[in-house]
Design a protein around this motif. Sequence first.
Motif, short mmCIF file in Angstrom:
data_model
loop_
_atom_site.label_atom_id
_atom_site.label_comp_id
_atom_site.label_asym_id
_atom_site.label_seq_id
_atom_site.Cartn_x
_atom_site.Cartn_y
_atom_site.Cartn_z
N ASN A 40 0.85 -1.19 0.00
CA ASN A 40 0.00 0.00 0.00
C ASN A 40 0.88 1.23 0.00
O ASN A 40 1.99 1.21 0.55
CB ASN A 40 -0.90 0.04 1.25
N GLN A 41 0.36 2.32 -0.55
CA GLN A 41 1.09 3.60 -0.54
C GLN A 41 1.39 4.01 0.90
O GLN A 41 2.46 4.55 1.19
CB GLN A 41 0.28 4.68 -1.28
N SER A 42 0.47 3.74 1.81
CA SER A 42 0.68 4.12 3.22
C SER A 42 1.88 3.37 3.82
O SER A 42 2.59 3.93 4.65
CB SER A 42 -0.58 3.89 4.04
N ASP A 43 2.11 2.14 3.39
CA ASP A 43 3.29 1.39 3.87
C ASP A 43 4.57 2.05 3.36
O ASP A 43 5.55 2.16 4.10
CB ASP A 43 3.24 -0.07 3.42
N ILE A 44 4.56 2.48 2.09
CA ILE A 44 5.73 3.14 1.51
C ILE A 44 6.04 4.40 2.32
O ILE A 44 7.19 4.65 2.68
CB ILE A 44 5.49 3.48 0.02
N SER A 45 5.01 5.16 2.64
CA SER A 45 5.18 6.37 3.44
C SER A 45 5.77 6.04 4.81
O SER A 45 6.69 6.72 5.28
CB SER A 45 3.84 7.08 3.59
N LYS A 46 5.28 4.99 5.44
CA LYS A 46 5.77 4.60 6.76
C LYS A 46 7.24 4.16 6.70
O LYS A 46 8.01 4.46 7.61
CB LYS A 46 4.91 3.48 7.35
N PHE A 47 7.62 3.44 5.65
CA PHE A 47 9.03 3.04 5.49
C PHE A 47 9.90 4.29 5.35
O PHE A 47 10.98 4.38 5.93
CB PHE A 47 9.23 2.15 4.26
N GLU A 48 9.42 5.27 4.57
CA GLU A 48 10.22 6.46 4.31
C GLU A 48 10.32 7.40 5.52
O GLU A 48 11.31 8.11 5.66
CB GLU A 48 9.64 7.23 3.11
N THR A 49 9.34 7.39 6.38
CA THR A 49 9.39 8.24 7.57
C THR A 49 10.06 7.53 8.75
O THR A 49 10.33 8.16 9.77
CB THR A 49 7.98 8.69 8.01
N GLY A 50 10.28 6.25 8.63
CA GLY A 50 10.91 5.50 9.70
C GLY A 50 9.94 4.98 10.73
O GLY A 50 10.34 4.39 11.73
N SER A 51 8.65 5.16 10.50
CA SER A 51 7.68 4.65 11.48
C SER A 51 7.43 3.16 11.31
O SER A 51 6.84 2.53 12.18
CB SER A 51 6.36 5.43 11.39
N LYS A 52 7.90 2.60 10.21
CA LYS A 52 7.82 1.16 9.97
C LYS A 52 9.14 0.74 9.34
O LYS A 52 9.62 1.37 8.41
CB LYS A 52 6.65 0.85 9.02
N GLU A 53 9.74 -0.31 9.88
CA GLU A 53 11.03 -0.78 9.38
C GLU A 53 10.83 -1.86 8.32
O GLU A 53 10.14 -2.84 8.55
CB GLU A 53 11.86 -1.33 10.54
N PRO A 54 11.45 -1.68 7.14
CA PRO A 54 11.28 -2.69 6.09
C PRO A 54 12.06 -3.97 6.43
O PRO A 54 13.11 -3.91 7.09
CB PRO A 54 11.87 -2.02 4.85
N THR A 55 11.54 -5.07 5.99
CA THR A 55 12.29 -6.33 6.12
C THR A 55 13.46 -6.28 5.14
O THR A 55 13.49 -5.43 4.23
CB THR A 55 11.40 -7.53 5.78
N ALA A 56 14.40 -7.18 5.30
CA ALA A 56 15.52 -7.25 4.36
C ALA A 56 15.01 -7.51 2.94
O ALA A 56 15.52 -6.93 1.98
CB ALA A 56 16.49 -8.35 4.79
N SER A 57 13.99 -8.33 2.83
CA SER A 57 13.43 -8.65 1.53
C SER A 57 12.86 -7.42 0.84
O SER A 57 13.14 -7.17 -0.34
CB SER A 57 12.34 -9.72 1.68
N ILE A 58 12.07 -6.61 1.55
CA ILE A 58 11.48 -5.42 0.93
C ILE A 58 12.56 -4.39 0.65
O ILE A 58 12.52 -3.68 -0.36
CB ILE A 58 10.31 -4.84 1.76
N PHE A 59 13.56 -4.29 1.52
CA PHE A 59 14.68 -3.38 1.29
C PHE A 59 15.38 -3.72 -0.02
O PHE A 59 15.63 -2.85 -0.85
CB PHE A 59 15.65 -3.45 2.47
#
Length: 95
Positions: A40-59
């Motif tokens: 979701n776009q909201s997940d992308i936003s959370k990864f970019e703001t640091g409020s959600k940490e991406p897994t190694a796979s998504i990174f």
Amino acid sequence: MANRFEGGVNVKGDLGAILKAVRLRAGLSQEELADRLHYNQSDISKFETGSKEPTASIFLRWLRETNAHEVMVAYFCGLDGLTIMQTILSMTGMG
């Protein structure tokens, strides 16, 4: 989850800024990248703001979709996030 600090550097925040910088360098909107990554776009936003940490796979998928393999090498070789971000932004004329 609190942001982790190493040597005065906000690790999660720096990673988010790096992810955002490579997305912008690739000329992708959050929506376009979300579609490519099946998020979701909201997940992308959370990864970019640091409020959600991406897994190694998504990174790794993120860097593949944005053609930013050199960023992965720099990050894992210990370059600090600010240096990586400044380099990316200067390459795009944004820094």
